[in-house]
Write a protein that holds these residues in place. Structure first.
Motif, PDB file in Angstrom:
ATOM      1  N   LEU A  44       3.486 -14.975 -60.279  1.00  0.00           N
ATOM      2  CA  LEU A  44       4.862 -14.924 -60.786  1.00  0.00           C
ATOM      3  C   LEU A  44       5.686 -13.781 -60.207  1.00  0.00           C
ATOM      4  O   LEU A  44       6.898 -13.914 -60.038  1.00  0.00           O
ATOM      5  CB  LEU A  44       4.843 -14.801 -62.316  1.00  0.00           C
ATOM      6  N   SER A  45       5.028 -12.636 -59.915  1.00  0.00           N
ATOM      7  CA  SER A  45       5.789 -11.434 -59.559  1.00  0.00           C
ATOM      8  C   SER A  45       5.402 -10.806 -58.221  1.00  0.00           C
ATOM      9  O   SER A  45       6.115  -9.935 -57.724  1.00  0.00           O
ATOM     10  CB  SER A  45       5.617 -10.377 -60.654  1.00  0.00           C
ATOM     11  N   GLY A  46       4.256 -11.212 -57.647  1.00  0.00           N
ATOM     12  CA  GLY A  46       3.806 -10.591 -56.411  1.00  0.00           C
ATOM     13  C   GLY A  46       2.940  -9.366 -56.622  1.00  0.00           C
ATOM     14  O   GLY A  46       2.529  -8.716 -55.666  1.00  0.00           O
ATOM     15  N   SER A  47       2.632  -9.050 -57.887  1.00  0.00           N
ATOM     16  CA  SER A  47       1.775  -7.899 -58.192  1.00  0.00           C
ATOM     17  C   SER A  47       0.854  -8.259 -59.342  1.00  0.00           C
ATOM     18  O   SER A  47       1.286  -8.877 -60.321  1.00  0.00           O
ATOM     19  CB  SER A  47       2.616  -6.677 -58.581  1.00  0.00           C
ATOM     20  N   ILE A  48      -0.410  -7.861 -59.237  1.00  0.00           N
ATOM     21  CA  ILE A  48      -1.332  -8.135 -60.344  1.00  0.00           C
ATOM     22  C   ILE A  48      -0.958  -7.322 -61.579  1.00  0.00           C
ATOM     23  O   ILE A  48      -1.396  -7.636 -62.693  1.00  0.00           O
ATOM     24  CB  ILE A  48      -2.798  -7.861 -59.952  1.00  0.00           C
ATOM     25  N   TYR A  49      -0.139  -6.290 -61.393  1.00  0.00           N
ATOM     26  CA  TYR A  49       0.310  -5.471 -62.523  1.00  0.00           C
ATOM     27  C   TYR A  49       1.671  -5.927 -63.061  1.00  0.00           C
ATOM     28  O   TYR A  49       2.220  -5.310 -63.967  1.00  0.00           O
ATOM     29  CB  TYR A  49       0.402  -4.000 -62.106  1.00  0.00           C
ATOM     30  N   THR A  58      10.645 -18.794 -67.826  1.00  0.00           N
ATOM     31  CA  THR A  58       9.496 -19.265 -67.059  1.00  0.00           C
ATOM     32  C   THR A  58       9.007 -20.564 -67.674  1.00  0.00           C
ATOM     33  O   THR A  58       8.702 -20.612 -68.869  1.00  0.00           O
ATOM     34  CB  THR A  58       8.356 -18.234 -67.071  1.00  0.00           C
ATOM     35  N   ALA A  59       8.962 -21.621 -66.868  1.00  0.00           N
ATOM     36  CA  ALA A  59       8.535 -22.932 -67.356  1.00  0.00           C
ATOM     37  C   ALA A  59       7.099 -23.205 -66.938  1.00  0.00           C
ATOM     38  O   ALA A  59       6.721 -22.964 -65.795  1.00  0.00           O
ATOM     39  CB  ALA A  59       9.458 -24.023 -66.825  1.00  0.00           C
ATOM     40  N   ILE A  60       6.312 -23.715 -67.877  1.00  0.00           N
ATOM     41  CA  ILE A  60       4.936 -24.113 -67.621  1.00  0.00           C
ATOM     42  C   ILE A  60       4.857 -25.616 -67.842  1.00  0.00           C
ATOM     43  O   ILE A  60       5.056 -26.092 -68.971  1.00  0.00           O
ATOM     44  CB  ILE A  60       3.958 -23.372 -68.556  1.00  0.00           C
ATOM     45  N   ALA A  61       4.614 -26.372 -66.781  1.00  0.00           N
ATOM     46  CA  ALA A  61       4.680 -27.829 -66.866  1.00  0.00           C
ATOM     47  C   ALA A  61       3.353 -28.450 -66.465  1.00  0.00           C
ATOM     48  O   ALA A  61       2.618 -27.904 -65.635  1.00  0.00           O
ATOM     49  CB  ALA A  61       5.798 -28.356 -65.958  1.00  0.00           C
ATOM     50  N   ALA A 226      15.453 -22.171 -65.000  1.00  0.00           N
ATOM     51  CA  ALA A 226      14.219 -21.389 -64.947  1.00  0.00           C
ATOM     52  C   ALA A 226      14.109 -20.587 -63.651  1.00  0.00           C
ATOM     53  O   ALA A 226      14.432 -21.082 -62.580  1.00  0.00           O
ATOM     54  CB  ALA A 226      13.012 -22.309 -65.086  1.00  0.00           C
ATOM     55  N   SER A 227      13.663 -19.346 -63.778  1.00  0.00           N
ATOM     56  CA  SER A 227      13.394 -18.527 -62.589  1.00  0.00           C
ATOM     57  C   SER A 227      12.063 -18.900 -61.960  1.00  0.00           C
ATOM     58  O   SER A 227      11.885 -18.793 -60.753  1.00  0.00           O
ATOM     59  CB  SER A 227      13.385 -17.041 -62.965  1.00  0.00           C
ATOM     60  N   ASN A 228      11.121 -19.279 -62.811  1.00  0.00           N
ATOM     61  CA  ASN A 228       9.803 -19.709 -62.340  1.00  0.00           C
ATOM     62  C   ASN A 228       9.436 -21.035 -62.993  1.00  0.00           C
ATOM     63  O   ASN A 228       9.626 -21.195 -64.204  1.00  0.00           O
ATOM     64  CB  ASN A 228       8.715 -18.686 -62.686  1.00  0.00           C
ATOM     65  N   ILE A 229       8.925 -21.959 -62.210  1.00  0.00           N
ATOM     66  CA  ILE A 229       8.350 -23.190 -62.754  1.00  0.00           C
ATOM     67  C   ILE A 229       6.951 -23.325 -62.170  1.00  0.00           C
ATOM     68  O   ILE A 229       6.771 -23.364 -60.957  1.00  0.00           O
ATOM     69  CB  ILE A 229       9.186 -24.432 -62.396  1.00  0.00           C
ATOM     70  N   VAL A 230       5.969 -23.354 -63.061  1.00  0.00           N
ATOM     71  CA  VAL A 230       4.574 -23.443 -62.629  1.00  0.00           C
ATOM     72  C   VAL A 230       3.994 -24.762 -63.126  1.00  0.00           C
ATOM     73  O   VAL A 230       4.073 -25.069 -64.321  1.00  0.00           O
ATOM     74  CB  VAL A 230       3.743 -22.269 -63.175  1.00  0.00           C
ATOM     75  N   LYS A 251       0.334 -24.017 -59.737  1.00  0.00           N
ATOM     76  CA  LYS A 251       1.101 -24.133 -58.496  1.00  0.00           C
ATOM     77  C   LYS A 251       2.546 -23.692 -58.738  1.00  0.00           C
ATOM     78  O   LYS A 251       3.197 -24.153 -59.659  1.00  0.00           O
ATOM     79  CB  LYS A 251       1.089 -25.574 -57.985  1.00  0.00           C
ATOM     80  N   ASN A 252       3.026 -22.800 -57.878  1.00  0.00           N
ATOM     81  CA  ASN A 252       4.395 -22.296 -57.976  1.00  0.00           C
ATOM     82  C   ASN A 252       5.381 -23.355 -57.467  1.00  0.00           C
ATOM     83  O   ASN A 252       5.661 -23.435 -56.285  1.00  0.00           O
ATOM     84  CB  ASN A 252       4.537 -21.024 -57.122  1.00  0.00           C
ATOM     85  N   TYR A 253       5.864 -24.180 -58.368  1.00  0.00           N
ATOM     86  CA  TYR A 253       6.797 -25.233 -57.973  1.00  0.00           C
ATOM     87  C   TYR A 253       8.156 -24.627 -57.593  1.00  0.00           C
ATOM     88  O   TYR A 253       8.795 -25.045 -56.644  1.00  0.00           O
ATOM     89  CB  TYR A 253       6.960 -26.223 -59.123  1.00  0.00           C
ATOM     90  N   LYS A 254       8.577 -23.615 -58.364  1.00  0.00           N
ATOM     91  CA  LYS A 254       9.841 -22.921 -58.070  1.00  0.00           C
ATOM     92  C   LYS A 254       9.698 -21.458 -58.439  1.00  0.00           C
ATOM     93  O   LYS A 254       9.094 -21.118 -59.453  1.00  0.00           O
ATOM     94  CB  LYS A 254      11.001 -23.534 -58.867  1.00  0.00           C
ATOM     95  N   SER A 255      10.246 -20.576 -57.601  1.00  0.00           N
ATOM     96  CA  SER A 255      10.237 -19.154 -57.918  1.00  0.00           C
ATOM     97  C   SER A 255      11.375 -18.460 -57.190  1.00  0.00           C
ATOM     98  O   SER A 255      11.634 -18.750 -56.026  1.00  0.00           O
ATOM     99  CB  SER A 255       8.913 -18.503 -57.519  1.00  0.00           C
ATOM    100  N   ARG A 256      12.044 -17.554 -57.891  1.00  0.00           N
ATOM    101  CA  ARG A 256      13.096 -16.749 -57.272  1.00  0.00           C
ATOM    102  C   ARG A 256      12.551 -15.408 -56.804  1.00  0.00           C
ATOM    103  O   ARG A 256      13.283 -14.603 -56.242  1.00  0.00           O
ATOM    104  CB  ARG A 256      14.239 -16.534 -58.274  1.00  0.00           C
TER     105      ARG A 256
END
Length: 339
Positions: A44-49, A58-61, A226-230, A251-256
């Protein structure tokens, strides 16, 4: 010019307008919410932290029974555990939650409010009412808050409810526009209040597509909001012959923020919820932090262990130094422009 632009902002009367140099109230992202899984944070963010954007949707589909509700509850648990003064507003449209289910997932039920909603209009009215009340508080007195909608796909519309009551079977063609209108307002308010929102939704197979393709229900409104759709899919996790949980493919369907179409696996067990460390081993091997040697994994100190041993005793092998190395690898793996 600066004074002129400030005058223009006053003239518009738009509470969200501001000079970019002074920060964007509804847009700037300055923190993340830990999801409880290092690899899901990275996706989601590019960092494990990192984790969920603290002021975005954030959408979870996924299809039925892919664990969307359990996944959401796992994130809720971690949010409440990390923030002892936090609260969660859980909008529920499936009548699936019970006190026993919530508490069995380790969620503090005293800090979680369940708001049953049946229509998109009802959700829009009640969610905006809650967020407006939250914004009325002085910013320094606001406690961390999270919204959850479970699920968008089960929400009806006022027209659909009326048609059903009258025995009509016509499809409500206005639903997509109503969803868009709801999130057009809510997205701005969540951004201004710095309140994250998790939303679950169902997916279906696209008929007539040349290649197998999944699509979310509820129209295109959520895609824009949504900023993120997984997208989630799963396979069963077994201990011998006993099913103890699921391995969830994300799977990162959409991410900003991060690369689209990136994929990770997380483990969701029935007794412990989201596994914080699962998936780190694959990332460490891919980026040569650990090495795959025959049937075992070679660690930086030269010792060799079976992958199952590492996954079952993660605290022992994923030290702070190793985690920091994996975090650097995660930036290369998931962020745009990272090499």
């Amino acid at each position: 010019m600066n004074d002129f632009l400030k005058d223009i902002i006053k003239e518009t009367g738009n509470e969200y307008a501001s000079l970019v140099s002074e920060g964007l109230d509804a847009g700037d992202l300055d923190s993340f919410i830990d999801t409880g899984s290092y690899t899901f944070n990275a996706l989601l963010s590019g960092s494990i932290y990192g984790g969920l954007p603290s002021n975005k949707i954030t959408a979870i589909a996924g299809e039925a029974a892919t664990g969307k509700t359990f996944f959401a509850l796992g994130i809720v648990k971690n949010f409440l555990d990390k923030n002892k003064d936090a609260g969660v507003i859980y909008f529920e449209s499936e009548s699936a939650l019970t006190k026993e289910l919530v508490e069995s997932r380790g969620v503090d039920s005293k800090r979680m409010v369940v708001v049953p909603v049946a229509t998109v209009q009802e959700f829009r009215h009640q969610s905006i009412k809650v967020i407006d009340k939250y914004i009325e508080q002085p910013e320094e007195k606001r406690k961390p808050l999270m919204f959850v909608l479970d699920s968008l796909g089960m929400l009806s519309t006022t027209k659909e409810m009326e048609d059903t009551a009258e025995g009509k079977e016509t499809r409500d063609m206005t639903r997509s526009q109503i969803v868009k209108a709801a999130f057009r307002v809510l997205t701005l308010k969540l951004g201004k209040a710095k309140v994250p929102m998790i939303m679950t939704n169902h997916t279906y197979d696209v008929i007539g597509s040349m290649f197998p393709q999944k699509e979310m229900g509820g129209g295109s409104g959520l895609k824009y909001a949504a900023s993120n759709i997984v997208y989630l899919s799963k396979r069963k996790e077994k201990d011998g012959t006993q099913v103890i949980g699921n391995i969830i493919h994300c799977k990162n369907y959409k991410s900003r923020l991060t690369k689209e179409n990136a994929m990770i696996d997380v483990r969701l067990t029935y007794d412990k919820g989201l596994d914080k460390y699962y998936g780190l081993l694959d990332l460490a091997v891919k980026h040569n932090i650990f090495k795959s040697v025959s049937t075992r994994i070679e660690l930086p100190d030269g010792s060799k262990q079976y992958a199952k041993t590492i996954n079952n005793e993660p605290d022992k092998f994923f030290t702070k130094d190793i985690l920091n190395q994996i975090d650097e690898a995660a930036k290369k793996e998931f962020l745009y422009g990272a090499e």
